[in-house]
Motif scaffolding. Structure first.
Motif, PDB file in Angstrom:
ATOM      1  N   LEU A  40      32.295  44.923  47.337  1.00 21.84           N
ATOM      2  CA  LEU A  40      33.426  45.812  47.058  1.00 21.84           C
ATOM      3  C   LEU A  40      34.732  45.019  46.956  1.00 21.84           C
ATOM      4  CD1 LEU A  40      32.626  48.852  49.395  1.00 21.84           C
ATOM      5  CD2 LEU A  40      32.224  48.630  46.929  1.00 21.84           C
ATOM      6  N   THR A  41      34.864  43.985  47.778  1.00 23.56           N
ATOM      7  CA  THR A  41      36.052  43.130  47.702  1.00 23.56           C
ATOM      8  C   THR A  41      36.119  42.429  46.355  1.00 23.56           C
ATOM      9  OG1 THR A  41      35.984  42.747  50.094  1.00 23.56           O
ATOM     10  CG2 THR A  41      37.290  41.217  48.779  1.00 23.56           C
ATOM     11  N   ALA A  42      34.951  41.966  45.878  1.00 22.28           N
ATOM     12  CA  ALA A  42      34.888  41.311  44.569  1.00 22.28           C
ATOM     13  C   ALA A  42      35.268  42.285  43.460  1.00 22.28           C
ATOM     14  CB  ALA A  42      33.490  40.749  44.326  1.00 22.28           C
ATOM     15  N   ILE A  43      34.761  43.501  43.531  1.00 27.08           N
ATOM     16  CA  ILE A  43      35.093  44.523  42.534  1.00 27.08           C
ATOM     17  C   ILE A  43      36.589  44.816  42.545  1.00 27.08           C
ATOM     18  CG2 ILE A  43      34.801  46.943  41.871  1.00 27.08           C
ATOM     19  CD1 ILE A  43      32.444  45.197  41.147  1.00 27.08           C
ATOM     20  N   ASP A  44      37.163  44.887  43.742  1.00 31.10           N
ATOM     21  CA  ASP A  44      38.599  45.163  43.864  1.00 31.10           C
ATOM     22  C   ASP A  44      39.414  44.066  43.181  1.00 31.10           C
ATOM     23  OD1 ASP A  44      40.796  46.758  45.097  1.00 31.10           O
ATOM     24  OD2 ASP A  44      41.179  44.881  46.149  1.00 31.10           O
ATOM     25  N   LYS A  45      39.011  42.827  43.341  1.00 29.97           N
ATOM     26  CA  LYS A  45      39.732  41.724  42.705  1.00 29.97           C
ATOM     27  C   LYS A  45      39.572  41.764  41.188  1.00 29.97           C
ATOM     28  CE  LYS A  45      39.931  38.519  46.577  1.00 29.97           C
ATOM     29  NZ  LYS A  45      41.410  38.664  46.677  1.00 29.97           N
ATOM     30  N   ILE A  46      38.392  42.151  40.724  1.00 24.66           N
ATOM     31  CA  ILE A  46      38.171  42.277  39.277  1.00 24.66           C
ATOM     32  C   ILE A  46      39.026  43.394  38.699  1.00 24.66           C
ATOM     33  CG2 ILE A  46      36.456  42.893  37.514  1.00 24.66           C
ATOM     34  CD1 ILE A  46      34.360  41.471  39.297  1.00 24.66           C
ATOM     35  N   LEU A  47      39.089  44.524  39.392  1.00 33.99           N
ATOM     36  CA  LEU A  47      39.876  45.662  38.913  1.00 33.99           C
ATOM     37  C   LEU A  47      41.372  45.340  38.887  1.00 33.99           C
ATOM     38  CD1 LEU A  47      38.145  48.663  40.733  1.00 33.99           C
ATOM     39  CD2 LEU A  47      37.854  47.924  38.376  1.00 33.99           C
ATOM     40  N   ASN A  48      41.814  44.489  39.810  1.00 31.04           N
ATOM     41  CA  ASN A  48      43.225  44.138  39.882  1.00 31.04           C
ATOM     42  C   ASN A  48      43.577  42.917  39.045  1.00 31.04           C
ATOM     43  OD1 ASN A  48      44.570  46.026  41.849  1.00 31.04           O
ATOM     44  ND2 ASN A  48      42.878  45.336  43.123  1.00 31.04           N
ATOM     45  N   CYS A  49      42.591  42.357  38.366  1.00 33.63           N
ATOM     46  CA  CYS A  49      42.835  41.213  37.502  1.00 33.63           C
ATOM     47  C   CYS A  49      43.546  41.685  36.228  1.00 33.63           C
ATOM     48  CB  CYS A  49      41.511  40.523  37.146  1.00 33.63           C
ATOM     49  SG  CYS A  49      41.667  39.179  35.961  1.00 33.63           S
ATOM     50  N   LYS A  50      44.722  41.170  35.972  1.00 28.95           N
ATOM     51  CA  LYS A  50      45.506  41.564  34.798  1.00 28.95           C
ATOM     52  C   LYS A  50      45.170  40.715  33.572  1.00 28.95           C
ATOM     53  CE  LYS A  50      47.688  44.518  37.362  1.00 28.95           C
ATOM     54  NZ  LYS A  50      47.379  45.962  37.252  1.00 28.95           N
ATOM     55  N   GLY A  51      44.409  39.662  33.795  1.00 29.34           N
ATOM     56  CA  GLY A  51      44.037  38.787  32.692  1.00 29.34           C
ATOM     57  C   GLY A  51      42.550  38.867  32.385  1.00 29.34           C
ATOM     58  N   LYS A  52      41.897  37.703  32.363  1.00 31.70           N
ATOM     59  CA  LYS A  52      40.481  37.610  32.005  1.00 31.70           C
ATOM     60  C   LYS A  52      39.654  37.185  33.216  1.00 31.70           C
ATOM     61  CE  LYS A  52      41.431  34.274  29.225  1.00 31.70           C
ATOM     62  NZ  LYS A  52      42.885  34.211  29.555  1.00 31.70           N
TER      63      LYS A  52
END
Length: 223
Positions: A40-52
């Motif tokens: 879930l932490t990994a998903i949160d970082k992916i969702l908050n990624c503004k780039g690629k």
């Protein structure tokens, strides 16, 4: 050439094929039991990624990484693959401050990734790693580590990456599709990035693309 005529259950190659499939399938089932808050932490970082999402790896892990990156891109998360060796010879220039790095390595000890990762972290870029060893160097320096541990390779020699690459691929798919779900990504969105082929036509073609118009339409009068 020797003819492999026997196709019954006693054929050693049939037995090996079944063993490979069962070994890899069981490894993926075991992996499902280990999914926890780190995912879930990994998903949160992916969702908050503004780039690629920059996916990197070497060897078989690199090949798996290319597929994972392609799945991300087609399911609403912009992504590209960066070869771990080429990264330190100029390709690192493709990484921007708003990106995220997903590093894949079974051992977690590859010198190329251990050279690349600190360079990326200096830019304050989050690093998610997938390794078969939670205690590896790569796992320890990552912001988030996802374990792709398994019991044994399906290779009868215990050498060729088989179970390890299957488990990493499945975990990458899980990341991409969980991100899809969290973003509310729909079939119409998928069609925008996949307009070609049978699947693309099925999703994106509309009536006006195929209908006949004007004098070319066959008509029958009321009488």
């Amino acid at each position: 050439m020797k003819k492999l005529a026997d196709s019954d259950e006693s054929n050693p190659l049939i037995k090996l094929a079944k063993t490979v499939l069962i070994t890899e399938a069981e490894a993926v089932k075991d992996l499902a039991k280990t999914i926890d808050s780190s995912f879930l932490t990994a998903i949160d970082k992916i969702l908050n990624c503004k780039g690629k999402v920059i996916v990197t790896g070497l060897g078989k892990s690199g090949i798996i990484g290319r597929k994972i990156s392609a799945t991300f891109s087609s399911t609403g998360t912009p992504s590209l693959f960066m070869h771990a060796s080429e990264a330190t010879h100029g390709d690192l220039g493709a990484v921007e401050n708003q990106d995220l790095l997903l590093a894949i390595s079974n051992s977690g000890e590859g010198i190329e990734l251990l050279t690349l990762t600190p360079l990326v972290k200096r830019q304050k870029i989050p690093v998610i790693s997938i390794t078969g060893n939670p205690k590896s160097s790569l796992a320890q320096i990552s912001d988030v580590h996802l374990s792709a541990a398994f019991k044994k390779e399906a290779c009868p020699l215990g050498l060729a990456p088989t179970t390890s690459s299957t488990v990493a691929l499945a975990l990458g798919d899980a990341l991409a599709l969980a991100s899809l779900k969290a973003k509310g990504f729909q079939a119409d969105d998928f069609a925008k990035s996949h307009p070609s082929g049978k699947l693309g036509r099925q999703l994106s073609i509309i009536v006006q693309d195929v209908m006949r118009k004007g004098n070319s339409v066959p008509l029958v009068s009321p009488s």
